[in-house]
Design a protein around this motif. Structure first.
Motif, short mmCIF file in Angstrom:
data_model
loop_
_atom_site.label_atom_id
_atom_site.label_comp_id
_atom_site.label_asym_id
_atom_site.label_seq_id
_atom_site.Cartn_x
_atom_site.Cartn_y
_atom_site.Cartn_z
N GLU A 1 0.80 -1.23 0.00
CA GLU A 1 0.00 0.00 0.00
C GLU A 1 0.82 1.27 0.00
O GLU A 1 0.32 2.34 -0.38
CB GLU A 1 -0.98 0.00 1.19
N HIS A 2 2.07 1.19 0.42
CA HIS A 2 2.91 2.38 0.45
C HIS A 2 3.94 2.39 -0.68
O HIS A 2 4.89 3.17 -0.68
CB HIS A 2 3.62 2.49 1.80
N GLN B 1 -6.41 -0.85 4.89
CA GLN B 1 -6.32 0.49 4.33
C GLN B 1 -7.33 0.63 3.19
O GLN B 1 -7.50 -0.29 2.37
CB GLN B 1 -4.90 0.77 3.82
N ASN C 1 0.68 0.11 12.08
CA ASN C 1 0.34 0.32 10.68
C ASN C 1 0.33 1.81 10.31
O ASN C 1 0.78 2.17 9.22
CB ASN C 1 -1.03 -0.30 10.38
N SER D 1 3.03 3.98 7.64
CA SER D 1 2.63 4.78 6.48
C SER D 1 3.44 6.06 6.35
O SER D 1 3.38 6.72 5.31
CB SER D 1 1.14 5.14 6.58
N GLU E 1 1.40 9.08 5.53
CA GLU E 1 0.52 8.99 4.36
C GLU E 1 -0.94 8.83 4.77
O GLU E 1 -1.85 9.35 4.11
CB GLU E 1 0.95 7.83 3.47
N ILE E 2 -1.20 8.10 5.86
CA ILE E 2 -2.56 7.92 6.36
C ILE E 2 -2.99 9.19 7.09
O ILE E 2 -2.37 9.62 8.06
CB ILE E 2 -2.67 6.70 7.28
#
Length: 735
Positions: free
Chosen positions: A45-46, A382, A419, A423, A426-427
């Motif tokens: 996801e990253h 996510q 988690n 990120s 980013e989250i």
């Protein structure tokens, strides 16, 4: 190319039981229910190339071998068109048998696909499927379409709860799951990327009125009900009831159509088992019948709502798990993953897959629950680029005096923290599902009345002569409303647990500068609660880690409470002082009645009630501003004028010139200004830009007229700003 997602090969074949030994000779696959589409998580996801993971479930007659699922990239839907970021061809995924007995078989397809530069449309199809003997209400042999956002965007979310009817509902007035027609209309105009089920996705309460528990419920002596055995015959009949009820409900249109094309994420609540499960007195919850139906309901919750294999056997009086722990198994005895011997009667002519792998989206509780003798199953995943989702399983471990074990909270929040930290900023948002509202009016005064000695004489008259029969439940003889009140975080026995939970959420928001928005259902009306720093601290919402919104959306199908109840709750909407720095209250969101002035539409609440809306509803949550990817193209569009004079979305999120009202039930930041039917977010179709670059738009779609089978709704909107509290100083103190 043929693949089976993330499951290792042995997970597809290992299991217990030899199955029903039936081989179908009928051409094609006879489908009883499905397909049902789930979303699971993202991987990588990253990275520049994130991957989407989900699953498709079908239920068939036994002896089937379904064809592979064909997944096809059907094009980009971004406003500027364009090409995909990679060559995406058709892919096939083999069916994984989860379990099978002489009546049915469950098959799952674990699918994955790459995110694209723009929102993409995908189709999936399982060839040669046909309805099984009239059980399936539609033709399943057709491609299903779903949508995945751009790799630069977050998911567009639909949230619902209470998707069924309580026992005794007047079905002439509440005409089926009609709001799902509105969901599908919204899906056609602006697709949802996920729908989050907040609990009570199905109502199994009629197991006690029309099902196998009816004779047990009719026993007038509470002691005899507590001592009633849950033997194999009772288990088998309850098993058939829960399965048939799932097939009937999940095959009902338009809900069935939504299940096939909007990926689901679900957490259960009491009605997925039976009304009030977990909130009756402990000595009664420990009875064999409650433990038995808890196990059966958990089995089908795992299959229909999570697409994973259930435990191979569930509780019966003869072979209970307490007996398992004290019994030394003979060599070759099948064992559960908890190291317990399995019930051989339940394995006759039955196959249950034994997975060697748990999907990483699950947060498994450290020990079994007190009444459902399985571990809780919370979730983290996510939802695109900037939004994370976490759902607490608040039913498996629930008792009248606790919602979750302390060690479960430790595991849950450590998972969230690791988690979000990974990120690297980013989250921006955490969507936290609690099921039951947590920012909600206090009803302790009502609890005190219902538990007072004044109710004692009425209870005596009820037992002897049936007086006030509707006031008392049919299980432990307690006041019927108390199990609902005991479910609330605001109940007096949950007060400390509630405070600890909110402080954990605030600390998470503060440490990682992540805005937390809570989803809650259960109460059969809509509201918008929020925690926030006390006005004298003078902290703008964009810097306030204590600002936590609670979107209350319930019910999408069940009937609302009477107007008088909603109006009473609105009158109880005080400014509550949560602690020395935090207040809480409901926003006065409902500035007009849904469908006001339209023919046949009646007011839902008193004219002065703008805080609680007793009408069926669901919610939409989406990023307030489109994000541009490497192609320079943006998905979505902004509402006219939403970017202000200079076109700066960030400027609109600046709260420095906003004057706080004297009444915090009114808007306390710019995103809440003009909240209601005239807010740009009310349509649920257009990004407003009002919450800044990383904020969210929230829409609550409320039914206008329950007699309208098309389920037309009125929208009420507001925006939630992102949080940036890094380095911010409170007046007179720092953090």
């Amino acid at each position: 190319m043929t693949t089976n997602g993330d499951y290792p090969p042995q997970a597809q074949v290992n299991g217990v039981g030899d199955g029903p030994q039936i081989v179908s000779t009928t051409p094609g696959t006879e489908v009883i229910c499905g397909p049902l589409l789930n979303y699971r998580r993202m991987s990588n996801e990253h990275s520049p190339n994130p991957q989407w993971h989900g699953s498709v479930l079908i239920v068939t007659t036994p002896g089937q071998q379904p064809a592979p699922l064909r997944l096809r990239f059907a094009g980009l839907t971004g406003i500027n068109g364009g090409q995909s970021n990679s060559e995406v061809g058709d892919r096939t995924f083999n069916a994984i048998k989860l379990c099978e007995d002489p009546r049915k078989a469950f098959f799952n397809y674990e699918i994955d696909l790459p995110f694209q530069e723009q929102e993409a449309m995908w189709t999936y199809h399982i060839a040669d499927m046909k309805p099984a003997g009239g059980l399936h209400k539609q033709n399943p042999d057709k491609p299903c379409r779903f949508y995945v956002p751009s790799k630069h965007e977050s998911f567009r979310i639909m949230f619902h709860s209470c998707n069924g009817f309580s026992v005794g509902t007047d079905m002439e007035t509440w005409k089926g799951p009609s709001l799902w027609n509105d969901v599908l209309r919204m899906q056609a105009e602006q697709p949802f990327h996920v729908m989050i089920g907040g609990g009570d996705q199905i109502y199994n309460d009629s197991v006690r009125t029309d099902g196998p528990l009816k004779p047990w419920t009719a026993i007038s002596n509470p002691r005899k009900r507590r001592e009633f055995p849950f033997d194999e015959d009772m288990r088998s009949r309850c098993d058939q009831y829960y399965f048939d009820n799932y097939v009937d409900w999940y095959g009902t249109e338009p809900f069935a159509a939504a299940n096939a094309q909007i990926p689901q994420l679900n957490i259960w609540d009491d009605h997925d088992i039976i009304d009030g499960f977990g909130s009756y007195t402990d000595h009664f919850m420990q009875c064999a019948v409650f433990r038995g139906i808890g196990g059966v309901a958990h089995k089908y919750y795992m299959l229909f709502q999570h697409h994973i294999p259930p435990p191979a056997s569930t509780f019966t009086t003869a072979v209970s798990k307490k007996h398992h722990f004290s019994t030394k198994a003979s060599p070759g005895t099948p064992m559960s993953k908890e190291g317990q011997p399995l019930d051989p009667m339940q394995l006759e002519r039955t196959f249950v897959m034994k997975p060697s792998y748990e999907d990483p989206s699950y947060i498994i509780g450290p020990r079994p629950g007190p009444y459902v003798e399985e571990r809780s199953r919370s979730m983290y995943c996510q939802l695109g680029k900037r939004i994370a989702f976490a759902g607490i399983d608040a039913r498996t471990e629930r008792t009248r005096h606790q919602i979750n074990y302390p060690e479960t909270y430790e595991l849950f929040f450590s998972t969230l923290a690791s988690n979000i930290e990974a990120s690297k900023g980013e989250i921006k948002h955490l969507i936290l599902l609690l099921g039951v509202p947590i920012a909600y009016p206090r009803l302790q005064w009502l609890e005190n009345i219902l538990q007072s000695p004044l109710v004692g004489p009425i209870r005596f008259l009820n037992k002897r002569f049936g007086v006030a029969g509707g006031l008392f439940n049919q299980f432990d003889g307690g006041v019927d409303l108390l199990d609902d009140l005991d479910d609330h975080y605001t109940a007096h026995q949950h007060k400390k647990e509630r405070k600890d939970l909110i402080h954990r959420i605030q600390n998470l928001a503060k440490e990682y500068s992540v805005r937390v928005t809570i989803l809650g259902g259960d109460v059969h009306l809509s509201a918008f609660g929020r925690f926030y720093s006390k006005p004298e601290l003078n902290i703008p919402a964009e810097k306030d880690y204590r600002y936590i919104a609670n979107i209350v959306s319930s019910a999408i199908t069940n009937k609302p409470p009477p107007q008088a109840v909603a109006n009473l709750l609105a009158r109880r909407n005080k400014i509550h002082h949560f602690d020395h720095e935090t207040d809480e209250t409901l926003l006065e969101l409902f500035d007009k009645q849904p469908g006001a002035g339209e023919p046949g539409v009646k007011p839902k609440s008193a004219a002065n009630n703008k805080a609680t809306m007793p009408s069926r509803n669901y919610a939409i949550i989406a990023e307030s501003h489109p994000h541009r990817g490497s192609t320079g193209q943006a998905d979505g569009a902004l509402a006219n004028g939403a970017n202000g004079i200079n076109g700066s979305a960030e400027a609109q999120a600046d709260n420095t010139d906003f004057v706080l009202p004297k009444n915090p039930r009114e808007p306390i930041h710019k995103g809440e200004q003009h909240a209601g039917a005239s807010h740009p977010a009310a349509s649920g179709l257009t990004r407003t830009g009002l919450a800044g670059l990383d904020g969210l738009d929230v829409t609550i779609r409320v039914e206008k007229n329950p007699e309208d089978r098309e389920g037309r709704t009125e929208g009420y909107g507001l925006s939630v700003p992102a949080l940036d509290c890094r380095g911010y100083k409170e007046q007179g103190r720092g953090w």
